[in-house]
Design a protein around this motif. Structure first.
Motif, short mmCIF file in Angstrom:
data_model
loop_
_atom_site.label_atom_id
_atom_site.label_comp_id
_atom_site.label_asym_id
_atom_site.label_seq_id
_atom_site.Cartn_x
_atom_site.Cartn_y
_atom_site.Cartn_z
N ARG A 72 31.76 5.91 -51.46
CA ARG A 72 30.76 5.78 -50.75
C ARG A 72 29.77 4.78 -51.05
O ARG A 72 28.48 5.49 -50.54
CB ARG A 72 30.49 7.17 -50.53
N GLY A 111 16.30 2.03 -47.57
CA GLY A 111 17.44 1.68 -47.10
C GLY A 111 17.10 0.65 -47.08
O GLY A 111 15.95 -0.18 -48.39
N CYS A 115 18.29 -3.94 -41.93
CA CYS A 115 18.86 -4.39 -40.10
C CYS A 115 18.16 -3.38 -39.43
O CYS A 115 16.61 -3.01 -39.28
CB CYS A 115 20.23 -3.05 -40.60
N LEU A 125 18.98 6.64 -42.08
CA LEU A 125 19.82 6.47 -41.38
C LEU A 125 20.57 5.13 -41.78
O LEU A 125 22.16 4.41 -41.17
CB LEU A 125 20.21 6.36 -39.95
N CYS A 126 20.10 4.12 -42.85
CA CYS A 126 20.53 3.06 -43.15
C CYS A 126 22.13 3.20 -43.05
O CYS A 126 22.66 3.60 -44.58
CB CYS A 126 19.48 2.26 -43.83
N GLY A 127 22.60 1.95 -42.92
CA GLY A 127 23.98 1.85 -43.30
C GLY A 127 24.31 1.13 -44.55
O GLY A 127 25.18 1.24 -45.43
N LYS A 128 23.19 0.54 -45.48
CA LYS A 128 23.19 0.42 -46.54
C LYS A 128 22.46 1.12 -47.29
O LYS A 128 21.28 -0.16 -47.71
CB LYS A 128 23.23 -1.07 -46.81
#
Length: 360
Positions: A72, A111, A115, A125-128
């Motif tokens: 992850r 983050g 985005c 909640l950032c995906g990166k």
């Protein structure tokens, strides 16, 4: 005023180089902040259950399955610690909103900043992610680097040691509570898991004028702490009539469940006691699988919500709230930074009734 306090040429971080491995002191060259970066001396750092999961290297998914954190994006070695209060010792040339000598609470859930999620203020909640103590070096250290002054929050009049808990424990509970509001006066909130987070949740609910609170925990000691913190009723979920007792005590009016354990048994318990239209907020990460009949989901109109930490705006709101209320009077043990490994072990083994805070 100078933009830097004189420091030694090296500092120590306590890190592990393999999942479930020992936390070893490792010497690093003292960083020089660039641009908007801010360097802080770590004063206090809370020890959180998330630290245990990251150290173990996985989340349990039930039936023997695991979510491998190495897959992850977490890269070894890792310096844990995301509940940090520190004092600014140096700033980059563009960090105009930070001054040397200021003591600040650090928002760690950073983050990518670019985005759509980050742009609407939900960096957690950032995906990166670039979260401190997980993806970037955290507070089990003598010093820590923060990428921008906007992540530093003035403590006001709060005790700095206890205030470190607001960066995760307090923020996580505060954000979860916001997800169940508004509540009517006669409605009940069930708090499952009355450790550090559960105790903070009860205190926050009481401070916000909510009095119908039920504390649920397998530990008699933690149930008693929950009662003292303000729970109207406390229950052992293992008792044969726990569900019926809770439904009777709350007169069938269980509108919200805050699950700070997050395993199959606690989620099942929460869904059983919810009234029609109720909300189950799962915060704990002990793991397992969720099984629930779809017709019940529709006909009971229940809402199941996963809640992960909170936003920077929520942390600022929380600090203001904490300055106005007696929120942080929970059992706290201060340990020296060099005892970080024992702190993680004790928390993992269920030997901590409140919270451990590391002091540098």
């Amino acid at each position: 005023m100078s933009n830097q306090i004189e420091t030694d040429g090296a500092y120590i971080r306590y890190e592990f180089s393999e999942f479930a491995g020992n936390l070893e002191p490792v010497k690093y060259e003292m960083p020089v902040p660039q641009g908007n970066e801010v360097l802080l001396k770590v004063d206090y750092c809370g020890v959180c259950h998330s630290d245990v999961h990251v150290h173990d290297g996985y989340y349990g998914l039930g039936n023997g399955k695991k979510l491998n954190l190495g897959d992850r994006g977490i890269r070894l070695p890792v310096t844990l610690g995301h509940e940090v209060v520190g004092t600014i010792v140096a700033v980059g040339e563009d960090a105009i909103d930070a001054s040397v000598g200021e003591q600040r609470l650090i928002y760690p859930w950073i983050g990518c900043g670019e985005c759509s999620v980050c742009q609407r203020g939900e960096e957690n909640l950032c995906g990166k992610p670039a979260s401190l103590g997980i993806f970037k070096p955290g507070g089990y250290s003598e010093y820590i680097t923060v990428p921008h002054p906007r992540y530093l929050v003035d403590l006001g009049d709060l005790n700095p040691a206890n205030a470190s808990l607001l960066a995760c424990s307090g923020l996580t509970t505060f954000s979860a509570i916001k997800k169940i509001q508004p509540l009517h006066q006669e409605e009940y909130v069930i708090v499952i898991g009355c450790g550090g987070l559960g105790q903070l949740a009860i205190r926050t609910l009481r401070s916000d004028g909510i009095s119908n609170i039920v504390g649920v925990d397998v530990s008699e000691d933690k149930r008693e702490i929950a009662r003292k913190a303000g729970a109207k009723v406390v229950l052992d979920p293992r008792s044969l009539d726990a569900t019926d007792t809770l439904t009777r005590e709350a007169d069938g009016n269980c509108m919200a469940v805050l699950d700070f354990v997050g395993n199959e048994q606690t989620v099942e318990f929460g869904l059983k006691v919810l009234k029609k239209g109720g909300k189950l907020v799962v915060i704990g990460l002990h793991g397992g699988e969720l099984r629930y009949p779809i017709p019940f989901l529709v006909t009971k109109a229940v809402t199941i919500i996963g809640s992960y930490t909170g936003t920077l705006a929520e942390m600022k709101e929380l600090v203001t709230f904490a300055n106005q209320h007696d929120l942080l009077d929970i059992p706290v043990e201060i340990r020296a930074l060099e005892r970080a490994e024992s702190a993680v072990e004790d928390l993992s083994n269920g030997k901590v009734s409140g919270r451990i805070i590391l002091k540098n």
